[in-house]
Write a protein that holds these residues in place. Structure first.
Motif, PDB file in Angstrom:
ATOM      1  N   VAL A   1      21.201  26.915  20.796  1.00 25.14           N
ATOM      2  CA  VAL A   1      22.061  26.886  19.605  1.00 25.14           C
ATOM      3  C   VAL A   1      21.218  26.953  18.350  1.00 25.14           C
ATOM      4  CG1 VAL A   1      23.688  25.472  18.300  1.00 25.14           C
ATOM      5  CG2 VAL A   1      23.913  25.661  20.800  1.00 25.14           C
ATOM      6  N   ALA A   2      20.071  26.212  18.330  1.00 21.36           N
ATOM      7  CA  ALA A   2      19.204  26.236  17.158  1.00 21.36           C
ATOM      8  C   ALA A   2      18.656  27.644  16.896  1.00 21.36           C
ATOM      9  CB  ALA A   2      18.056  25.240  17.349  1.00 21.36           C
ATOM     10  N   ILE A   3      18.236  28.314  17.944  1.00 25.08           N
ATOM     11  CA  ILE A   3      17.692  29.669  17.772  1.00 25.08           C
ATOM     12  C   ILE A   3      18.782  30.619  17.306  1.00 25.08           C
ATOM     13  CG2 ILE A   3      16.714  31.612  19.052  1.00 25.08           C
ATOM     14  CD1 ILE A   3      15.172  29.584  20.718  1.00 25.08           C
ATOM     15  N   VAL A   4      19.989  30.429  17.822  1.00 27.72           N
ATOM     16  CA  VAL A   4      21.094  31.296  17.398  1.00 27.72           C
ATOM     17  C   VAL A   4      21.391  31.101  15.918  1.00 27.72           C
ATOM     18  CG1 VAL A   4      23.575  31.707  17.675  1.00 27.72           C
ATOM     19  CG2 VAL A   4      22.099  31.479  19.704  1.00 27.72           C
ATOM     20  N   ILE A   5      21.397  29.816  15.466  1.00 27.82           N
ATOM     21  CA  ILE A   5      21.653  29.549  14.047  1.00 27.82           C
ATOM     22  C   ILE A   5      20.546  30.154  13.190  1.00 27.82           C
ATOM     23  CG2 ILE A   5      21.834  27.723  12.324  1.00 27.82           C
ATOM     24  CD1 ILE A   5      23.136  25.974  14.471  1.00 27.82           C
ATOM     25  N   PHE A   6      19.267  29.979  13.622  1.00 29.77           N
ATOM     26  CA  PHE A   6      18.150  30.545  12.868  1.00 29.77           C
ATOM     27  C   PHE A   6      18.266  32.064  12.777  1.00 29.77           C
ATOM     28  CE2 PHE A   6      13.930  32.536  13.168  1.00 29.77           C
ATOM     29  CZ  PHE A   6      13.404  32.160  11.944  1.00 29.77           C
ATOM     30  N   THR A   7      18.614  32.694  13.871  1.00 26.73           N
ATOM     31  CA  THR A   7      18.735  34.161  13.885  1.00 26.73           C
ATOM     32  C   THR A   7      19.855  34.626  12.973  1.00 26.73           C
ATOM     33  OG1 THR A   7      17.929  34.166  16.168  1.00 26.73           O
ATOM     34  CG2 THR A   7      19.057  36.152  15.392  1.00 26.73           C
ATOM     35  N   VAL A   8      20.972  33.900  12.993  1.00 25.97           N
ATOM     36  CA  VAL A   8      22.106  34.279  12.138  1.00 25.97           C
ATOM     37  C   VAL A   8      21.733  34.144  10.666  1.00 25.97           C
ATOM     38  CG1 VAL A   8      24.449  33.638  11.466  1.00 25.97           C
ATOM     39  CG2 VAL A   8      23.829  33.763  13.894  1.00 25.97           C
ATOM     40  N   MET A   9      21.044  33.046  10.300  1.00 25.76           N
ATOM     41  CA  MET A   9      20.658  32.851   8.906  1.00 25.76           C
ATOM     42  C   MET A   9      19.676  33.922   8.454  1.00 25.76           C
ATOM     43  SD  MET A   9      22.417  30.362   7.833  1.00 25.76           S
ATOM     44  CE  MET A   9      21.607  30.180   6.238  1.00 25.76           C
TER      45      MET A   9
ATOM     46  N   ILE B   1      21.558  37.070   7.858  1.00 25.02           N
ATOM     47  CA  ILE B   1      22.328  37.036   6.601  1.00 25.02           C
ATOM     48  C   ILE B   1      21.417  37.290   5.407  1.00 25.02           C
ATOM     49  CG2 ILE B   1      23.693  35.561   5.088  1.00 25.02           C
ATOM     50  CD1 ILE B   1      24.840  34.258   7.610  1.00 25.02           C
ATOM     51  N   ILE B   2      20.237  36.614   5.400  1.00 25.20           N
ATOM     52  CA  ILE B   2      19.306  36.782   4.272  1.00 25.20           C
ATOM     53  C   ILE B   2      18.823  38.219   4.171  1.00 25.20           C
ATOM     54  CG2 ILE B   2      17.034  36.100   3.415  1.00 25.20           C
ATOM     55  CD1 ILE B   2      17.558  33.309   4.610  1.00 25.20           C
ATOM     56  N   LEU B   3      18.396  38.768   5.307  1.00 24.33           N
ATOM     57  CA  LEU B   3      17.904  40.153   5.293  1.00 24.33           C
ATOM     58  C   LEU B   3      19.009  41.131   4.910  1.00 24.33           C
ATOM     59  CD1 LEU B   3      15.667  40.093   8.504  1.00 24.33           C
ATOM     60  CD2 LEU B   3      14.923  40.036   6.110  1.00 24.33           C
ATOM     61  N   GLY B   4      20.238  40.871   5.365  1.00 28.31           N
ATOM     62  CA  GLY B   4      21.350  41.742   5.000  1.00 28.31           C
ATOM     63  C   GLY B   4      21.643  41.682   3.514  1.00 28.31           C
ATOM     64  N   THR B   5      21.548  40.441   2.936  1.00 29.95           N
ATOM     65  CA  THR B   5      21.804  40.305   1.498  1.00 29.95           C
ATOM     66  C   THR B   5      20.757  41.057   0.685  1.00 29.95           C
ATOM     67  OG1 THR B   5      22.781  38.132   1.910  1.00 29.95           O
ATOM     68  CG2 THR B   5      22.125  38.640  -0.349  1.00 29.95           C
TER      69      THR B   5
ATOM     70  N   MET C   1       8.162  44.729   9.991  1.00 26.63           N
ATOM     71  CA  MET C   1       7.371  44.016  10.992  1.00 26.63           C
ATOM     72  C   MET C   1       7.798  42.551  11.073  1.00 26.63           C
ATOM     73  SD  MET C   1       3.520  45.537  10.478  1.00 26.63           S
ATOM     74  CE  MET C   1       2.891  44.389  11.684  1.00 26.63           C
ATOM     75  N   LEU C   2       7.991  41.900   9.914  1.00 26.53           N
ATOM     76  CA  LEU C   2       8.456  40.508   9.927  1.00 26.53           C
ATOM     77  C   LEU C   2       9.814  40.382  10.597  1.00 26.53           C
ATOM     78  CD1 LEU C   2       7.364  39.334   6.353  1.00 26.53           C
ATOM     79  CD2 LEU C   2       6.306  38.752   8.547  1.00 26.53           C
ATOM     80  N   LEU C   3      10.690  41.332  10.249  1.00 21.35           N
ATOM     81  CA  LEU C   3      12.017  41.294  10.845  1.00 21.35           C
ATOM     82  C   LEU C   3      11.933  41.490  12.355  1.00 21.35           C
ATOM     83  CD1 LEU C   3      15.086  41.203  10.487  1.00 21.35           C
ATOM     84  CD2 LEU C   3      15.036  43.681  10.097  1.00 21.35           C
TER      85      LEU C   3
END
Length: 845
Positions: free
Chosen positions: A31-39, A42-46, A286-288
């Motif tokens: 769950v923690a990894i899923v939340i981190f990935t979603v955040m 969102i940041i990269l999309g913004t 690369m970071l992404l």
């Protein structure tokens, strides 16, 4: 109150808490990894959306800048051209002012490369001067085939300028110019601008400016912008008029467009801009990628642990289900199953096998051959077969099975078929064999009864004296044939097809393969009805000898389900021959009866006509004697010859009747040595009167020095008269009355036929009629055959009989035109032997 469910009596609390803790350890990091990935997403999309918005804003600014630049260029050009037109309107013959204006126009044209041509037109639209000056390369718009459209647009623009007294633009003109022509790209899309000349509304001419749409893209838009963006000029419908670059754009490139107004009276145009692909941000990607990769790796690792746990649970549940299913299937199947280890001991038997042998599973487990369910007299034989089938060197799987016998506990024997397969463990090693037994007692009994019944049926069919055959109506293949058919027609389907009148010929049924037509199309539904009564048909086959068959056929479903045709043919040749013989005998009896009746009629006519003919002759002779004693000699000279001829003809008629009567009674002709020329002359004299009445002529050709021939002159004369009358009728029916004098005469000739030995007298009657039909010429001498509606059909038959009684021959032959091959007449030929009456009498003695 009773609960709808009950809890188990005992619950293992430690096991339950262990499950909860395992769930928390497994799913919390996930769950923690899923939340981190979603955040992070969102940041990269913004950030990506902000960057795209900035690019769109920059694109809009650049598009507005280019639009203003183009509009400003056209506004400046219009002001310069208006000033130049005012100067030209004030020339009034001043050459200095005119030269200054022309120099200004030349300078203007050199600084504006988007203008292809500058033309000065007078009030009548006649060219006063043009810039650049006329040459072979700059007068391309006056050359065919596109000059018509260019001039038409120019005239419309001039009319608009004159009517409004202000500058006007034409529509865009797109012309098809070959690529090899100079400046072809800039000349494909052009448009006119016209500016009025003259002060205060007094228009004395028009200045026409020819713009190039591609020139606007090339020379008005700054090069630094064209390197970053692709600009294009399009119509409202999206058709491209000009483009700054031919480079293909990526599918997700940014684009924007705006309406381009060049003036008050200008055509509608859309200015569009597209972005080229921007250089990629490698560090960001690369970071992404690292973030996404690490998150995916952890997720996959946790997911694999969860899947393994789920797979283990599913495998256990599936194993239980499979075990229950196999037990149910083995207990419900009627096939007996048993398993053997490598030492041939029984390790497993199902319920069906126990019921089949009447032995329990406890009694059979662990037994080795020979088994108690084997018959005592076949144990040695069955043991050898089992050793061979279960040998490691032999095939472990016999597809057809092995037939055998088992004996129940009560001594009843059952016929079985055994199938053997190797038993393989999870390591791929063989641990034994599995055998399945099927009770085939009832099918085997039925099969034996069917075989015996088929043998009896085949024996009956082979003993029939009729051909029995079956062919497939799809392929034409012979499916069955009995002995009689094979002896008569061989082992092919040709005899069946011939007997069926070729209605089942595969060449006719399958001639339409490319159209996929059903070969049974058009087959009557009654033919497929199995309850329909079979009809018979009589067929004659012509081979080495003609054979008649009575054929019965019908359509039947064959053993493979396809439709076939059954045919039964009985030889009825003997019956047909008997019927033909009976019919011929009946025809002969009818013919003999008619001849007898005709003979009786001829005798009666001869008896009845002799007396009146004799009376006519006597009266004529009496009148002649009385006239000879009269004083009027002229009257006697006129009447006496006629009366003598009448008496002679009456006597001749009586003689003819006597000859016919004798001929009917089969008496010999009364021969005497006769001159054939006299007989021909008498016959022509009798027919010539009728020929003249019908406007026809008869020609006689007699060979010189013809010998006298022994014959009956009365009968021969009657034959010639009959042949001449037939020829007259043939020509008369073919030629109209008005043209009969031009018809060749009927020719009768007599000569010697020296091609035969001995030589014979030949008499021919030749006409120029339509000839005789082929079907008629073969039957014209048959008795009672006639083509005339009032004929009896006995004339030519009697003629041939008279000639044959003189030992001669009579026949007919058509004459044909060598060019067209059409019949142009008929020739009757008579051949008579050259014998005198004395010679014949001597030969007879």
């Amino acid at each position: 109150m009773k609960l709808p469910f009950t809890f188990p009596a005992r619950i293992n609390n430690s096991s339950w808490f262990r499950r909860i803790r395992g769930f928390r350890l497994v799913y919390t990091p996930l769950v923690a990894i899923v939340i981190f990935t979603v955040m992070m997403t969102i940041i990269l999309g913004t950030l990506q959306m902000q960057e795209r918005n900035q690019q769109e804003n920059a694109l809009f600014r650049e598009l507005s800048l280019v639009k203003q630049r183009i509009q400003l260029r056209f506004a400046n050009n219009t002001e310069v051209l208006m000033s130049l037109s005012r100067d030209l309107g004030r020339v009034n013959g001043d050459e200095k002012t005119k030269a200054s204006a022309l120099k200004e126009a030349e300078s203007f044209l050199l600084n504006n490369h988007e203008i292809s041509q500058l033309i000065l037109l007078d009030r009548d639209n006649q060219r006063q001067w043009m810039m650049p000056p006329p040459s072979r390369t700059n007068t391309w718009f006056d050359q065919a085939p596109y000059t018509k459209e260019i001039k038409a647009q120019l005239n419309k623009t001039i009319e608009l300028t004159v009517s409004t007294n202000r500058p006007a633009f034409s529509n865009f003109i797109q012309i098809d110019i070959p690529n090899d022509e100079p400046m072809a790209k800039e000349r494909r899309t052009i448009f006119w601008q016209t500016i009025p000349i003259g002060p205060d509304g007094d228009i004395s001419g028009v200045m026409a400016v020819l713009y190039s749409a591609q020139g606007i893209m090339e020379y008005v838009i700054p090069p630094e912008l064209k390197g970053l963006y692709r600009f294009s000029l399009t119509t409202d419908a999206g058709k491209v008029l000009a483009i700054s670059s031919d480079r293909n754009m990526p599918p997700r490139s940014l684009t924007n467009q705006t309406s381009l107004d060049l003036g008050i009276l200008s055509p509608n145009a859309i200015l569009r801009v597209d972005t080229y692909p921007t250089p990629s941000n490698l560090t960001f990607k690369m970071l992404l990628g690292v973030v996404i990769g690490l998150s995916a790796f952890v997720i996959l690792s946790l997911w694999s642990v969860i899947k393994q746990m789920q797979v283990r649970q599913l495998a256990e549940a599936s194993l239980r289900t499979e075990t229950n299913f196999r037990n149910a299937m083995e207990n419900s199947t009627p096939v007996g199953i048993r398993a053997h280890d490598m030492q041939k001991r029984i390790t497993y038997v199902n319920r069906a096998f126990c019921e089949m042998t009447d032995w329990s599973s406890e009694e059979l487990m662990g037994l080795q051959p020979p088994f108690p369910f084997w018959p005592a007299d076949q144990q040695e034989y069955l043991l050898k077969k089992m050793d061979l089938a279960l040998s490691p060197n032999s095939s472990h799987e016999i597809k057809g099975g092995i037939e055998g016998v088992i004996q129940r506990r009560d001594g009843t024997r059952i016929a079985t078929r055994t199938y053997i397969a190797p038993l393989i463990n999870e390591k791929g090693e063989q641990t034994g064999w599995v055998t399945s037994l099927v009770d085939i007692s009832e099918p085997k009994r039925i099969r034996e009864e069917l075989a015996a019944s088929q043998d009896r049926f085949i024996t009956v069919l082979e003993g029939l004296d009729a051909a029995v055959s079956v062919i497939s109506i799809e392929t034409g293949e012979l499916l069955f044939a009995n002995r009689f058919y094979r002896e008569r027609f061989g082992n092919t389907s040709k005899g069946h097809i011939d007997l069926a009148n070729h209605e089942m010929d595969p060449a006719l049924l399958h001639g339409l393969e490319d159209d996929n037509i059903d070969p049974l199309a058009g087959l009557p539904s009654s033919e497929l009805n199995q309850t329909r009564q079979t009809e018979s048909q009589e067929i004659q086959l012509i081979g080495d000898e003609a054979k008649w068959y009575e054929v019965r056929r019908r359509f039947i479903p064959w053993v493979d389900g396809h439709l076939a045709q059954l045919l039964i043919a009985t030889d009825i040749t003997l019956r047909k021959n008997t019927e033909d013989l009976a019919r011929q005998q009946e025809e002969r009896m009818q013919f003999t009866s008619r001849l007898t009746t005709m003979g009786e009629m001829a005798s009666s006519l001869a008896h009845e006509l002799n007396q009146p003919l004799a009376a006519i002759s006597n009266y004529c002779m009496g009148v002649a004697k009385r006239l000879s004693g009269q004083a009027d000699q002229n009257l006697s000279n006129d009447l006496l010859p006629a009366l003598e001829k009448a008496s002679q003809q009456a006597h001749r008629a009586g003689t003819i009747i006597q000859r016919i009567r004798g001929f009917v009674k089969r008496s010999e002709p009364q021969r005497k040595d006769s001159d054939i020329g006299e007989i021909v002359a008498d016959a022509v004299g009798l027919v010539e009167i009728e020929a003249h009445r019908h406007r026809l002529a008869i020609a006689v050709e007699l060979a010189p020095n013809l010998p006298k021939v022994g014959l009956d002159p009365v009968l021969i004369q009657q034959v010639l008269v009959n042949l001449l009358k037939n020829s007259l009728d043939s020509v008369r029916e073919d030629a109209p009355l008005s043209s009969r004098w031009a018809v060749p005469p009927i020719k009768i000739s007599a000569d010697l036929e020296t091609s035969t030995f001995p030589a014979m007298l030949r008499i021919q009657v030749v006409d120029s009629g339509p000839g005789v039909a082929d079907g008629v010429i073969e039957r014209m001498f048959e008795p009672f055959f006639s083509t005339k509606s009032d004929g009896m059909g006995m004339g030519l038959n009697i003629c041939r009989s008279i000639i044959e009684s003189h030992h001669g021959r009579l026949w007919a032959k058509n004459q044909h035109d060598p060019n067209s091959g059409k019949a142009v007449g008929c020739t009757f030929t008579i051949l008579l032997p050259l014998e005198t009456a004395e010679t014949e009498a001597t030969a007879s003695a």
